[in-house]
Design an enzyme around this catalytic site. Structure first.
Site, PDB file in Angstrom:
ATOM      1  N   LYS A  39       0.943  -1.159  -0.112  1.00 11.23           N
ATOM      2  CA  LYS A  39      -0.014   0.057  -0.102  1.00 11.23           C
ATOM      3  C   LYS A  39       0.999   1.077  -0.043  1.00 11.23           C
ATOM      4  O   LYS A  39       1.953   1.270   0.716  1.00 11.23           O
ATOM      5  CB  LYS A  39      -0.831  -0.003   1.079  1.00 11.23           C
ATOM      6  CG  LYS A  39      -1.903   0.991   1.286  1.00 11.23           C
ATOM      7  CD  LYS A  39      -2.875   1.040   2.368  1.00 11.23           C
ATOM      8  CE  LYS A  39      -3.978   1.996   2.590  1.00 11.23           C
ATOM      9  NZ  LYS A  39      -4.747   1.881   3.389  1.00 11.23           N
ATOM     10  N   SER A 114      -9.518   2.138   2.410  1.00 11.42           N
ATOM     11  CA  SER A 114      -8.643   3.070   1.809  1.00 11.42           C
ATOM     12  C   SER A 114      -7.436   2.129   1.144  1.00 11.42           C
ATOM     13  O   SER A 114      -6.971   2.385   0.077  1.00 11.42           O
ATOM     14  CB  SER A 114      -8.106   4.082   2.635  1.00 11.42           C
ATOM     15  OG  SER A 114      -7.188   3.308   3.678  1.00 11.42           O
ATOM     16  N   SER A 139      -9.876  -0.182   6.907  1.00 13.01           N
ATOM     17  CA  SER A 139      -9.329   0.092   5.369  1.00 13.01           C
ATOM     18  C   SER A 139      -8.912  -1.030   4.876  1.00 13.01           C
ATOM     19  O   SER A 139      -8.520  -1.299   3.565  1.00 13.01           O
ATOM     20  CB  SER A 139      -8.234   1.187   5.317  1.00 13.01           C
ATOM     21  OG  SER A 139      -8.575   2.359   5.622  1.00 13.01           O
TER      22      SER A 139
END
Ligand code: ZN
Lengths: 438, 471
Positions: A39, A114, A139
């Site tokens: 990420k 996210s 997330s």
């Protein structure tokens, strides 16, 4: 086609990457031959790491996050940086500085956020791949649920946060995604454990979590909290989630109802703490030492205001303003300090429940992945409401896993399983039972 | 009109590494921004890690200031935008400081300490082409960013400038004795002073470096506020900047309310429990404090309170020096006299402190022994100490090389004869009953011998010779 070329194809189709490596390195170990995507808010030495924000454009960390270093040590190659909501500020991965990722099941729908990019690559990669993701308030679980993959959010402190670009430090947890429970458990095994670079990390040694993935739920006590099936949860989703819970029962688990009365307060407590911390974390981004720079004009105040005006997205600005407000004299007691107190109550809720049950089961998200056109109609508060089911366990710092349990409207539904602190093993066990029967 | 003064004193703690990273703290011979890393530069992804040594120092200091320690400490973020702050927040302690409610005795006056807490130092700003208000731009040196500071906050118990100075001197000696700071480092102590005069608003003078400047700033500020009050002008609440060059303060900004720093708990650092094992161990091995040492010196070495005070309050190194000399020399009273009267004067003249100088106990007592052995005169010794202070050479060696030892009887006899020959008037005066004329002649002899003669011997020789000399 090389893995790198495949990654570029995935990116063209779904906008899943902010950065793709030039070559895939790798070595011997548990992750030999595996491409690990990271990420964007997790630092990789020498790779631009922006946390999805324009204001960090050009920031190339001179160090690896501990979780990345651990992957490399086990022979993984780092594939690239996956898309996310700016700093993790979002549920649908539409608050981004570099484009919005698309759901592989329906490109008109959100991937969830996210860690949206991580979920996309996990869902579509046809090569050995695992994803490092991160959760502050849901997330990992949310995009895992929307994209139909397995996402594990470990206990707060189970994985080192060294190298994580902070959203809300007391809530941030680096976790992982995989196509299967066993795969996700493998990455968790690699990235967990003590680390001298993070004061908040837990000191218990890591375990081989894959050994729990035996598809058997024998003897597990499952609790179903009534508060997680209330208003706003799509009945189609509820139905699939109950299918998952019934599977656990048929695999040998017992199911009881439990009550978590503080659930309704967790959303406001979560957002206050998260925004208060976020607003201080983002203060350092002022165009002086890294990231976005502008021609030097005016005094310091004028300069950094300009940089921040251009560099931050709308949601980041909203959270800076709200977060700053909640910790100002006169409001601090009513908001920030009260939220900290509510947080301890939420933790007590979980501790109380885990005296009676091993695993809590609930829907991960109240709905399936919404269409972008639907998202555009939502007010900010409605965005925040979407996190109603994920923020409580995140606030309590307990581990959780989202595992696919069926489809509704042709879109994946996630079953959310939660256990007590450091009980990741039970989590993997229960999830593997759900997965095995599917 | 009475002044009310409260001080916030920031002290650089003496540690090898910074408060939250492993960068070195020593700036000796370092280029700007050489002692930096992702943590003290606040790089995204980096995390702080507390330095236990700095906490040790804080605990010992809190104990020395008779404070109560809290059971567990936390760090907080103090948020404000300033270019010297790598993260635009400072990691400090707010809700729960390290220690509270202590005091320092100044004679019979009790100066209360409100709190003692740890925090990181910001970077150093170098104003290019002007000062803080006029510089066109700044250079930032992050070498200083993250160096551990302890902040000591007093209650507004100080009544005038002199008391403030005495307090700071005492504090500095305590810090010195504890070995938690280096008094020779530039900017090791920085002070913010809150000053008001009865009924008036509180004015904060920020960032004063060094004791002499604190005294200057306070003097200026007290006089300024008093004269405003005398003219019937209200003193307004504000923050002022002290300009060391002109010795004046000037307004930085008006202050209507308390500054709002939006503190939050520092979420990257865990609570640190000050368990009794840790604290007890530090307390047991705590060095002797200055007040105690003064009493012991009076007792053990039979010296006066004034002299003991000077030795101890000058600093730890001088106390240690004195004690070492006493081990090497029979009479502690003579040692203290020579230190207080001559050595300190000479060190001050050379702008040296005992630690930086080459003065060592072994060589210093050699000087005293040379007098006892009749090798040199006291007067020679007093002269010699100046050269010795600078070079640190063995006095015995200097005496030999420069031929400073007392003259033989014959040599001296010769000089005295010459002086008597050359000064018939003085001799005549003496012989006519002006006994004081002998002093003049003694002076002449000492001058000619460059003090290589004992005064008493010279006096005896001169009087004998004049008595026997025919008129
Ligand atoms: Zn450093």
């Amino acid at each position: 086609m090389t893995t790198i070329e495949k990654a570029h194809l995935i990116n063209e189709k779904y906008k899943a990457f902010n950065f793709i490596a030039e070559a895939l390195e790798g070595g011997e170990g548990l992750l030999s031959g595996v491409a690990v995507s990271v990420k964007d808010n997790v630092c990789v030495n020498g790779m631009q790491s922006t946390a999805g924000s324009k204001i960090l454009e050009g920031y190339i960390p001179p160090f690896d996050a501990t979780v990345v270093a651990k992957c490399r040590a086990e022979g993984a190659g780092i594939l690239g940086k996956t898309t996310q909501d700016e700093f993790g500020f979002g549920t649908f991965n539409v608050n981004t500085g570099y484009g919005v990722p698309l759901n592989p099941h329906d490109p008109e729908r959100s991937t969830g956020g996210s860690s949206g990019g991580a979920a996309v690559v996990t869902a579509v990669a046809d090569f050995p791949h695992l994803a490092i993701a991160e959760s502050t308030g849901g997330s990992i679980s949310c995009p895992a649920s929307f994209c139909g993959v397995v996402g594990i959010t470990p206990t707060y402190g189970r994985t080192s946060r060294w190298g994580l670009i902070d959203y809300a430090n007391s809530l941030d947890k680096i976790g992982c995604m995989g196509k299967t429970v066993r795969e996700a458990a493998l990455l968790l095994t690699v990235i967990s454990g003590p680390d001298k670079y993070d004061s908040t990390v837990l000191h218990e040694p890591t375990q081989d979590y894959t050994s729990y993935a035996d598809g058997c739920a024998e003897g597990l006590k499952i609790g179903v909290p009534e508060e997680y099936f209330g208003e706003g949860v799509d009945t189609g989703v509820t139905e699939k989630v109950w299918t998952g819970i019934k599977t656990l029962e048929s695999e040998g688990a017992t199911v009881t109802e439990v009550s978590m009365p503080f659930t309704k307060h967790s959303l406001s407590s979560y957002y206050i703490i998260a925004m208060a911390e976020a607003s201080t974390n983002l203060a350092k981004l002022c165009g002086l030492r890294y990231g976005l720079h502008m021609p030097l004009e005016g005094n310091f105040d004028e300069y950094f205001s300009e940089v921040r005006t251009l560099g931050f997205g709308e949601e980041a600005k909203r959270r800076i303003i709200l977060g700053t407000f909640t910790r100002m004299a006169g409001y601090r007691d009513a908001y920030y300090l009260k939220a900290l107190k509510v947080r301890t109550k939420v933790i007590e809720d979980f501790k109380r429940a885990f005296k009676h049950v091993d695993v809590l089961a609930a829907p991960t998200m109240p709905v399936v992945a919404p269409k972008f056109s639907e998202i555009a109609e939502l007010e900010p508060i409605q965005h925040y409401m979407m996190d109603i089911l994920t923020v409580a366990p995140n606030l309590a710092g307990v581990p959780m896993i989202s595992v696919p349990c069926g489809e509704h409207l042709g879109m994946p539904v996630g079953l959310h399983l939660m256990t007590d602190h450091l009980e990741e093993g039970k989590l993997v066990k229960a999830a593997s039972a759900v997965e095995g029967a599917r | 009109m009475k002044a009310t003064i409260g001080l916030e004193i920031h002290v650089h703690l003496l540690t090898d590494s910074k408060l939250f990273c492993s960068c070195r703290t020593s700036l000796m011979g370092k280029e700007p921004n050489e002692n930096t890393c992702p943590i003290c530069l606040g790089f995204p992804g980096s995390k702080p890690k507390a330095n236990k040594r700095a906490i040790d120092h804080g605990i010992v200091l809190a104990k020395a200031l008779s404070c109560s320690l809290v059971p567990e400490i936390r760090f907080s973020r103090k948020n404000y935008f300033y270019p010297d702050m790598p993260k635009n927040f400072q990691i400090t302690q707010y809700e729960v400081p390290l220690a509270m409610n202590g005091y320092v005795m100044l004679g019979n006056r009790k100066i209360r300490i409100r709190r003692v807490h740890l925090e990181e130092d910001p970077a150093k700003l170098i104003h290019v082409g002007g000062d803080i208000t006029t510089a066109r731009y700044n250079h930032i040196d992050y070498n200083r960013a993250g160096i551990p500071l302890v902040e000591i906050v007093t209650e507004p118990d100080l009544e005038d400038t002199k008391e403030a100075r005495l307090f700071l001197e005492k504090l500095s000696v305590i810090l010195d004795h504890l070995g938690v700071y280096d008094p020779t480092t530039e900017g090791a102590i920085r002070v913010d002073a809150n000053v008001s005069i009865d009924g008036g608003q509180r004015v904060e003078v920020k960032n004063i470096t060094g004791f002499r400047n604190v005294e200057k700033a306070l003097n200026y500020e007290v006089v300024r506020q008093k004269s405003m009050a005398n003219m019937g002008i209200d003193v307004s609440r504000e923050t002022r900047h002290f300009d060391a060059e002109s010795g004046t303060t000037s307004s930085l900004r008006k202050k209507e309310t308390e500054d709002d720093y939006g503190y939050i708990i520092e979420p990257d650092l865990v609570k640190i429990k000050l368990h009794s094992e840790w604290v007890d161990k530090l307390t047991e091995s705590m060095p002797e404090l200055p007040d105690h040492r003064i009493e012991r010196f009076i007792e053990q070495y039979s010296i006066g309170r004034f002299q003991a005070g000077i030795i101890v309050n000058t600093g730890l190194q001088l106390s240690l020096f004195y004690e070492e000399c006493c081990n090497l020399y029979k009479d502690p009273k003579i040692v203290v006299n020579w230190i207080v009267t001559y050595l300190l004067k000479s060190l001050n003249y050379e702008r040296l402190n005992i630690k930086e100088s080459k003065v060592k106990p072994e060589t210093f007592v050699e000087l005293l022994k040379l007098i006892d052995e009749g090798v040199i005169s006291e007067r020679t010794a007093k002269e010699l100490i100046k050269e010795y202070t600078v070079s640190g050479e063995s006095p015995r060696k200097i005496v030999k090389e420069k031929n400073l030892s007392l003259m033989s009887e014959d040599e001296l006899h010769k000089v005295v004869s010459e002086v008597i020959e050359e000064n018939p008037k003085a001799v005549n005066d003496y012989q006519s009953g002006h006994v004081k004329a002998a002093e003049y002649l003694i002076g002449q002899v000492l001058r000619k011998t460059r003090a290589r003669a004992a005064v008493d011997t010279v006096r005896k020789l001169i009087t004998d010779m004049m008595e026997s000399k025919p008129r």
